[in-house]
Motif scaffolding. Sequence first.
Motif, mmCIF file in Angstrom:
data_model
loop_
_atom_site.group_PDB
_atom_site.id
_atom_site.type_symbol
_atom_site.label_atom_id
_atom_site.label_comp_id
_atom_site.label_asym_id
_atom_site.label_seq_id
_atom_site.Cartn_x
_atom_site.Cartn_y
_atom_site.Cartn_z
ATOM 1 N N LEU A 69 0.784 -1.112 -0.048
ATOM 2 C CA LEU A 69 -0.089 0.097 -0.212
ATOM 3 C C LEU A 69 0.840 1.295 -0.048
ATOM 4 C CD1 LEU A 69 -2.667 -1.174 2.426
ATOM 5 C CD2 LEU A 69 -2.663 -1.602 -0.057
ATOM 6 N N SER A 164 -4.480 -11.641 6.558
ATOM 7 C CA SER A 164 -4.162 -10.284 5.964
ATOM 8 C C SER A 164 -3.820 -10.435 4.516
ATOM 9 C CB SER A 164 -3.277 -9.443 6.668
ATOM 10 O OG SER A 164 -2.955 -8.220 5.949
ATOM 11 N N THR A 166 -2.810 -7.629 2.633
ATOM 12 C CA THR A 166 -1.889 -6.233 2.381
ATOM 13 C C THR A 166 -0.990 -6.037 3.386
ATOM 14 O OG1 THR A 166 -3.797 -4.788 3.697
ATOM 15 C CG2 THR A 166 -4.171 -4.935 1.558
ATOM 16 N N THR A 170 -4.633 -4.277 6.719
ATOM 17 C CA THR A 170 -5.894 -3.543 6.845
ATOM 18 C C THR A 170 -7.012 -4.645 7.131
ATOM 19 O OG1 THR A 170 -6.470 -3.927 4.390
ATOM 20 C CG2 THR A 170 -5.221 -1.965 4.704
ATOM 21 N N GLN A 171 -7.866 -3.490 7.924
ATOM 22 C CA GLN A 171 -9.111 -4.386 8.279
ATOM 23 C C GLN A 171 -10.406 -3.663 7.903
ATOM 24 O OE1 GLN A 171 -8.912 -7.002 10.452
ATOM 25 N NE2 GLN A 171 -6.862 -7.106 10.176
ATOM 26 N N SER A 177 -16.622 2.784 7.327
ATOM 27 C CA SER A 177 -15.908 2.798 6.084
ATOM 28 C C SER A 177 -16.625 3.385 4.913
ATOM 29 C CB SER A 177 -15.370 1.713 5.479
ATOM 30 O OG SER A 177 -16.195 0.772 5.113
ATOM 31 N N GLY A 185 -11.221 -2.396 3.811
ATOM 32 C CA GLY A 185 -11.377 -1.125 4.407
ATOM 33 C C GLY A 185 -10.940 -0.297 3.371
ATOM 34 N N LEU A 187 -8.361 1.847 3.961
ATOM 35 C CA LEU A 187 -6.845 2.035 3.773
ATOM 36 C C LEU A 187 -6.427 1.433 2.243
ATOM 37 C CD1 LEU A 187 -5.202 1.258 7.239
ATOM 38 C CD2 LEU A 187 -5.415 3.410 5.767
ATOM 39 N N LEU A 188 -7.253 0.339 1.699
ATOM 40 C CA LEU A 188 -7.075 -0.132 0.426
ATOM 41 C C LEU A 188 -7.132 0.755 -0.621
ATOM 42 C CD1 LEU A 188 -6.447 -3.092 -0.424
ATOM 43 C CD2 LEU A 188 -8.717 -3.262 -0.963
#
Length: 731
Positions: A69, A164, A166, A170-171, A177, A185, A187-188
């Motif tokens: 990321l 996970s 990533t 991330t969650q 979100s 989530g 953060l992607l």
Amino acid sequence: MGLLALGTPLNWEETKPLAEHIRYHGITQFLHTYRRWKDTQGKGLLWGDEIELVVVSFDDEQKRALLSLRQSEILQKLQSVTLDPALEKYKPKQCSSIPTFHPEYGRYMLESTPGAPFTGLPRDLVTVEADMQFRRRIIRSYLKPNELPLTITSWPRLGVTDSSFTDPPTQPDPEGSSSRSQYVGDLLTNPHARFPTLTANIRERRGSLVDIRVPLFIDENTEQPEGTDAPMSNGHATPAKPGPGTPYIHMDAMAFGMGCCCLQITFQAWNLDEARRVYDALVPVAPIMLALTAGSPAFRGYLADVDARWNVIAASVDDRTEEERGLKPLKNDRYRIPKSRYDCVDLYIANDERNRPEYHDTHVPIDEGVRQRLLDNGLDDKLASHIAHLFIRDPLVQFSETIDQDDSASMDHFENIQSTNWQTVRFKPPPVNSPIGWRVEFRPMEIQMTDFENAAFSIFIVLLTRAIISFDLNFYMPISLVDENMQKAQERDAARRNKFFFRRHVFPPDRPSRSYDLASRPVSPPGTDRSSRPTPHGSSSNLRSHVHADADGSQPNGHGHTPAATGSASASASASASASWIFDPHAARHPRDGSNGSSCSSPVEEDPEEVEALTIDEAINGRPDGFPGLMGVVNAYLNSLNVDVSTKCDLRRYLDLIKHRAQGRLVTPATWMREYITSHPKYAKDSVVSEEITYDLAKAVDEVERGVRLAPELLGPDYVGSEATGCKLKS
């Protein structure tokens, strides 16, 4: 993806009341541009590609491959180095400019484009692969030692729930979100305000989470959902859209679609009329090219019973309400809308007598007020209807700072609607204050694993557009059949199994196909017997039977190779650098190919309405009854040019990839990856794509691209990979 505007984004409740304002001023902006450019000649064919890729982080000890990321950090370095004059010394001599790099929807994605457009000249086309390789080398040089750039369409484990996927982890946040997804989530997603706003506004306008479903591939040990009992997926594929009772893979966020990578080509036309003609001709071609480039066999950690991404993206941005989808009677909304914003083209747009009303045989809602306004300002009905159809949609992202604009100096409101109609082909007006003219963007193709493949498909489409214009070709067919083709194109192994509707007589009646030299010249010279070639894991595999089978599934002739096109001995000798492993000098010739050029049968009585179901091989490579195939018209165009033999040989290397893949002798990336997964020692025949399988697959894709792992069933035996070393500048 172009430049991202800065500002304060409005949520859906704030954007909705502005919809009519944005639509009205968007049309005003278009009319200003139309008046400036409607009679203006451009600079001729200029074109460029967009290559999207994912950055993968590897944990070799744990055998894990994760989506990195670090998009913002990587892009900052790339944009800095491309401005450094020192990079010039690393630029290959074939490349005319330093490339550019752009963000994409996923925080793990990068997009690259050539620094300057290509022309359609053959000597320019043969530099495309070098330009793509240069971009990859630059990216690779500014990644961490454990990171790699991979050109694959869909990440197999995006959205898995067992671990996970990533780096960093991330969650999902189903309550807070922008997507409310249970799988991914925020953060992607690219942190620019446009992307979470687009995600949230699609969901809020729709009134629910997006609902993405692709059929699950059923293997011996696949655990099926309660209430379903589907047979094993060892025969014909299921429909691309799962029906009731069909086990499916579920996804619920925009990231699953817009997080896929693709190959897009944009052409600048001479003028408005040429752009409209090219647009129309490419509409029926789109499903065929999707099937040939299919590269998406897995989603959310499972093998799917589809090979392509299209329906996933269409559902991921489907903002239609229940009323617009026909689930409830119209009360609050204006239209019942049959398709997502991301789907097939609905209308042909050329002002051509061959563009007949009966080809528009689907329900296409149109904003009649917009259409009439355009007609009153001098547009013809076909183009006015196209724009009016796009403008049934609401704007999705609006910044507070740009609500009021100078309509003579901006196209932002027009693009707000236009750019969020993601169709297979996009008609693009000239930008404001730019010398760029009318353009057409070809959007269906999936990204390929190697720069060689991406260059090949780019070159083929460019040459096809030149043939369309030069020979005044007619590809018109009913839109309903194009839609049907688009669904067939996504099915598993569609390029070898399915038939696709296409127009049989494509040349003008007064210039039948026998008037043209449709042969492939120079041709590829004889290769050696590679019957014991390695599989993705280095040993023999049932891929061998796939590669040595004709399009209808039958086995080749008794010489151990399938028949291939032949040509003059001198041309073959000149093409020694472009050898093809499937050539057999003793095999039966293709009925159209021979040393004396075109050998088509006697002219066929023209029936302009005739559409027939063709195999991909027939659609690309033609038939003995006079249908030239798309490769035939490309050959005719090349044979009409004064091109040196060396350049023709170089071009033939790329065109042969298309030809042989259409014949079923080379497999698609989706088939190659599916075979890799299902033949992996850790695959339990349960449809699950585990962490270790994904790790090995990602490593294998990189090795294939670099040329250190042979994949002749995908690329032929003579593929030369890109350089593994980078071109990092000294700090």
